[in-house]
Design a protein around this motif. Structure first.
Motif, mmCIF file in Angstrom:
data_model
loop_
_atom_site.group_PDB
_atom_site.id
_atom_site.type_symbol
_atom_site.label_atom_id
_atom_site.label_comp_id
_atom_site.label_asym_id
_atom_site.label_seq_id
_atom_site.Cartn_x
_atom_site.Cartn_y
_atom_site.Cartn_z
ATOM 1 N N GLN A 1 19.266 11.225 -76.932
ATOM 2 C CA GLN A 1 19.318 11.197 -75.584
ATOM 3 C C GLN A 1 19.763 12.999 -75.021
ATOM 4 O OE1 GLN A 1 17.540 8.591 -74.261
ATOM 5 N NE2 GLN A 1 17.963 10.132 -72.110
ATOM 6 N N ARG B 1 16.744 15.218 -75.048
ATOM 7 C CA ARG B 1 15.922 14.190 -73.575
ATOM 8 C C ARG B 1 16.819 15.626 -72.039
ATOM 9 N NH1 ARG B 1 11.712 11.558 -74.503
ATOM 10 N NH2 ARG B 1 12.683 9.949 -76.320
ATOM 11 N N ASN C 1 11.268 16.584 -71.565
ATOM 12 C CA ASN C 1 10.694 15.349 -72.569
ATOM 13 C C ASN C 1 10.346 16.511 -73.460
ATOM 14 O OD1 ASN C 1 12.113 13.054 -71.700
ATOM 15 N ND2 ASN C 1 11.174 12.574 -69.505
ATOM 16 N N SER C 2 9.705 16.829 -73.434
ATOM 17 C CA SER C 2 8.658 17.897 -74.669
ATOM 18 C C SER C 2 9.401 19.025 -74.114
ATOM 19 C CB SER C 2 8.356 17.451 -74.250
ATOM 20 O OG SER C 2 6.950 17.977 -73.181
ATOM 21 N N GLY D 1 4.921 23.791 -77.741
ATOM 22 C CA GLY D 1 5.160 24.166 -79.642
ATOM 23 C C GLY D 1 4.914 25.792 -79.750
ATOM 24 N N THR E 1 7.312 22.005 -86.996
ATOM 25 C CA THR E 1 7.634 22.416 -85.522
ATOM 26 C C THR E 1 5.596 22.878 -86.002
ATOM 27 O OG1 THR E 1 9.509 23.093 -85.486
ATOM 28 C CG2 THR E 1 8.216 23.876 -83.764
ATOM 29 N N LEU F 1 3.685 19.058 -85.083
ATOM 30 C CA LEU F 1 4.474 18.353 -84.516
ATOM 31 C C LEU F 1 4.204 18.347 -83.147
ATOM 32 C CD1 LEU F 1 7.023 16.882 -86.579
ATOM 33 C CD2 LEU F 1 4.457 16.951 -86.586
ATOM 34 N N SER F 2 4.221 17.863 -82.185
ATOM 35 C CA SER F 2 4.549 17.994 -80.660
ATOM 36 C C SER F 2 5.900 17.665 -80.971
ATOM 37 C CB SER F 2 3.340 16.631 -80.085
ATOM 38 O OG SER F 2 4.199 15.621 -79.726
ATOM 39 N N GLU G 1 9.319 17.112 -79.639
ATOM 40 C CA GLU G 1 10.158 16.172 -78.400
ATOM 41 C C GLU G 1 11.546 15.114 -79.362
ATOM 42 O OE1 GLU G 1 9.640 12.032 -77.571
ATOM 43 O OE2 GLU G 1 9.267 11.811 -80.003
ATOM 44 N N VAL H 1 9.825 10.363 -87.581
ATOM 45 C CA VAL H 1 8.688 9.862 -88.396
ATOM 46 C C VAL H 1 9.087 10.209 -89.354
ATOM 47 C CG1 VAL H 1 6.807 10.655 -88.994
ATOM 48 C CG2 VAL H 1 7.407 11.125 -86.480
#
Lengths: 425, 323
Positions: free
Chosen positions: B136, B139, B144-145, B148, B234, B237-238, B240, B246
């Motif tokens: 958090q 975030r 949120n993202s 890349g 990196t 992946l996306s 975030e 994962v």
């Protein structure tokens, strides 16, 4: 004597300031009864924050615009927007609080179908709470209290799949997220393939936790379809688009989930989203005057939220449905929920940003769904997005196939394609 | 034949992802007896650092101005270093409690935190809390993202299939990491002290090994490897804040299947689980691959609870007895 009155006024003022201080954020909740109260439960943190926060922001935009223009029937809108944090348990608690403590006149809540189902039966239906669910979804909810105003899978896939069959050929390979939404969407691909003389030659369901796609890519290459239909969901699955580009898999992909919600075309480096066709009712790039012209929806949104990353499909759905609610209350002349539902069932329309000039999208009385103006949006190698096809697509599954008619029968059901089509299931 | 080639090529990325996900966790678990449930978030720190460095988000450090591939490699090494330092910080404050105890001894006159070494369940709760806070916080701070990093190198075509060359090369990096770790453990003073600490902590202490410093270095090394994994993934992946989750499942399965020996265990479990995953994903689909992987893990835990590396040790002991 006058002095005493003054002192009393002073004390009263001091007391109310003290109460306000104690009450903290509850201050907005103790609002007067002459405001219209809306509950806006959209994710501002957690897993769905990326796609949920544009919904939250666009709701605030609609409310601000309405309040600045005199409110609804002269009443100002008061809103409650605690953060459900992408947590279904919290959604249920907050929904109950909205209904029982805040007495909201209407509720907007939830991103995923799982969230909708978490609150629908235990909290929405027992209280007959007027509820707007605005995410694009698998379709089939026929519920007197629920207005599912986002496009359904049949509408989204129904614009993009026939277009791709026409452009590229009839062999389809489906990849979809392995849960309720993905499974039902894949069923709709089969139904629509059948209706358009195409065939699904392969199908794979990917667990939501998976982000390694080399075997999926290799299986697609082995099957050699004309195009892929992708209903992948979430940030783990976003990796698919990067990995297929790096593997040189250069195949057209139709989707109901990518770009319009999580703006992958802006987040990923080109050419990951090259040649991807999204079937959507709205995304920021939809070229209508109401949307992109100066002073249009996009301008107004970024003027209020200059740092917002994107204006997504569901944000527009929240926006226009709050205006539809306004029209219904004005027509009913009251915020009484049963009377507002009846007004919403009278064929309410609205000139939403997704529709070209002169056209209004229509809320269908019998099904509580919307006949959307749908678009096929294509991203090129540089991730520029352009519209390649568009037309109005009616919601037909509930209306015609199921025969859901909420104006005559009070129902609280979700229907699935398996019940009605042989190809599905 | 084509299928055999396909399986062989597909094996590389699967092997790489299991081994790279597991090594950092295995080292910290094997040597310190700490189960780091924030392992995925350490990987996330690596990915975020790489993305920020590559895209010029780090002030005073113009990694984004480097030419070509050195820009990516520079960003990745920077990320591994940042994560190692972050791990050091976590070890000093949460795992060993050295910093809070230093403060409390001066204010309250007594230590308040007992180190989490060899307290498996307690360490899980503490690091799980840490992981929630980290996700958090990231975030809130970074949004949120993050933008890349492009996947380097092109594609590798074979038969009528193709795969990103980068994913295949990751298997080489994974093998290199295992070899390097082996050398660290058998050839360096740190490695000797670390092995002595695992075998018998109090004996090591009485022989002059500063076990606390060994633990500190171990946690930093494990964190740095997690950061390297995040850095290496990196491009794929996306980016975030939740991306670490994962890796966590794969990492745990690999460590449990592999057993306590870091290098041998990770190599064996990465190899075995990689083969199972590749075979089933390729023939029956991703979902079947996941199921098969977990079934194999369950069966192995039932019959070899000490992990694959214990088999190797038993073999070696038997040979010593014969000699």
């Amino acid at each position: 004597m006058t002095k005493r009155v003054d002192r009393r006024k002073f004390l009263a003022g001091g007391a109310s300031i003290a109460t306000a201080g104690l009450a903290g954020c509850a201050l907005t909740g103790s609002g007067s009864s002459d405001t219209i109260k809306l509950g806006i439960l959209e994710d501002q943190s957690g897993n769905f924050a990326l796609v949920g926060s544009p919904k939250h922001k666009a709701s605030l935009l609609a409310i601000e615009e309405i309040n600045n223009n005199g409110g609804i029937n002269g009443q100002q809108i008061e809103y409650f927007d605690p953060d459900p944090q992408s947590n279904n348990q919290r959604y249920l608690e907050l929904t109950r609080r909205m209904i029982n403590q805040r007495n909201v006149d209407a509720l907007w809540a939830g991103y995923s179908s799982a969230t909708r189902e978490t609150i629908r039966e235990p909290a929405i239906d027992p209280n007959d709470q007027l509820y707007f669910y605005t995410t694009q979804y698998e379709g089939g909810v026929c519920d007197k209290n629920v207005f599912a105003v986002g496009p359904t899978a049949r509408q989204q896939l129904g614009i993009v799949l026939p277009y791709l069959v026409e452009e590229y050929g009839s062999d389809i390979y489906t990849i979809a997220a392995d849960y309720n939404f993905g499974q039902l969407s894949a069923d709709w691909v089969k139904v629509l393939a059948d209706e358009n003389d195409a065939n699904v030659i392969g199908e794979e369901f990917i667990p939501l936790s998976n982000s390694e796609f080399s075997s999926t890519i290799s299986r697609i290459q082995d099957a050699d379809p004309d195009f892929v239909m992708s209903m992948l969901v979430g940030s783990n699955h976003t990796s698919f688009y990067k990995q297929k580009a790096s593997a040189g898999l250069d195949i057209p992909i139709g989707t109901s989930t990518a770009m319009a919600q999580g703006y992958e075309h802006l987040r990923l480096d080109p050419p990951a989203m090259s040649n991807i066709y999204a079937g959507v009712n709205y995304m920021e790039e939809v070229p209508t005057n109401r949307n992109t012209k100066e002073g249009g929806f996009v301008d107004r949104y970024y003027e209020k939220f200059p740092d917002a990353p994107y204006l997504n499909e569901e944000a527009e759905n929240n926006y226009f449905s709050i205006y539809m609610y306004k029209r219904a209350v004005e027509q009913a002349g009251t915020t009484d929920q049963e009377e507002v539902k009846a007004a919403l069932e009278s064929g309410i329309t609205y000139p939403a940003p997704e529709a070209p000039d002169g056209e209004e999208i229509k809320l269908v009385p019998e099904t509580h769904h919307v006949n959307h103006h749908m678009w096929v949006m294509r991203a090129d190698e540089e991730h520029n997005v352009e519209a390649v096809d568009d037309r109005v697509i009616d919601e037909t599954f509930l209306k015609d196939t199921v025969g859901c008619d909420l104006t005559s029968k009070d129902e609280e059901t979700q229907y699935t394609p398996q019940d009605y089509y042989e190809e599905a299931g | 034949m084509a299928i055999g080639l396909d399986l062989l090529v597909q094996f590389f990325p699967n092997f790489a992802s299991i081994v790279l996900a597991a090594t950092g966790l295995a080292i910290i678990f094997g040597i310190m007896g700490v189960i780091n449930l924030a392992h995925g978030e350490f990987i996330m720190v690596g990915a975020f650092s790489t993305s920020l460095a590559y895209n010029g988000g780090i002030p005073f450090l113009p990694i984004d101005a480097l030419p070509g591939l050195s820009r990516l490699i520079g960003a990745m090494l920077f990320a591994a270093l940042v994560t190692a330092l972050f791990g050091l910080l976590v070890e000093r404050t949460i795992i060993s409690g050295a910093v809070p105890n230093w403060i409390s001894e001066r204010t309250l006159g007594r230590p308040v935190v007992t180190p989490l070494y060899d307290r498996l369940l307690d360490s899980m709760v503490a690091t799980w809390g840490l992981s929630l806070i980290m996700v958090q916080t990231f975030r809130n701070v970074f949004g949120n993202s993050l933008s890349g990093v492009p996947i380097p190198f092109g594609e590798l075509s074979y038969g009528n299939s193709s795969i990103g060359l980068y994913q295949v090369l990751l298997a080489g990096v994974a093998a290199f990491v295992l070899i390097a770790l082996y050398l660290v453990f058998v050839r360096t003073d740190y490695g000797m002290r670390a092995r002595a600490t695992i075998q018998n902590e109090s004996m090591a202490q009485s022989l002059g090994v500063n076990t606390e410093r060994t633990y500190m270095a171990t946690f930093a090394l494990g964190s740095g490897l997690a950061g390297l994994t995040g850095a290496l993934y990196t491009p794929l992946l996306s980016i975030e804040p939740g991306l670490g989750s994962v890796f966590l499942v794969d990492a745990f399965v690999a460590v449990v299947v592999g057993g306590s020996s870091v290098v041998v265990g990770t190599l064996l479990s990465g190899g075995l689980l990689g083969i199972v995953d590749t075979l089933f994903s390729n023939v029956y689909g991703t979902f079947a691959g996941r199921i098969a992987l977990l079934i194999v893990a369950i069966v192995l835990i039932r019959f070899i609870p000490q992990g694959l590396s214990s088999l190797v040790e038993r073999l070696r002991e038997r040979r010593l007895e014969v000699d």
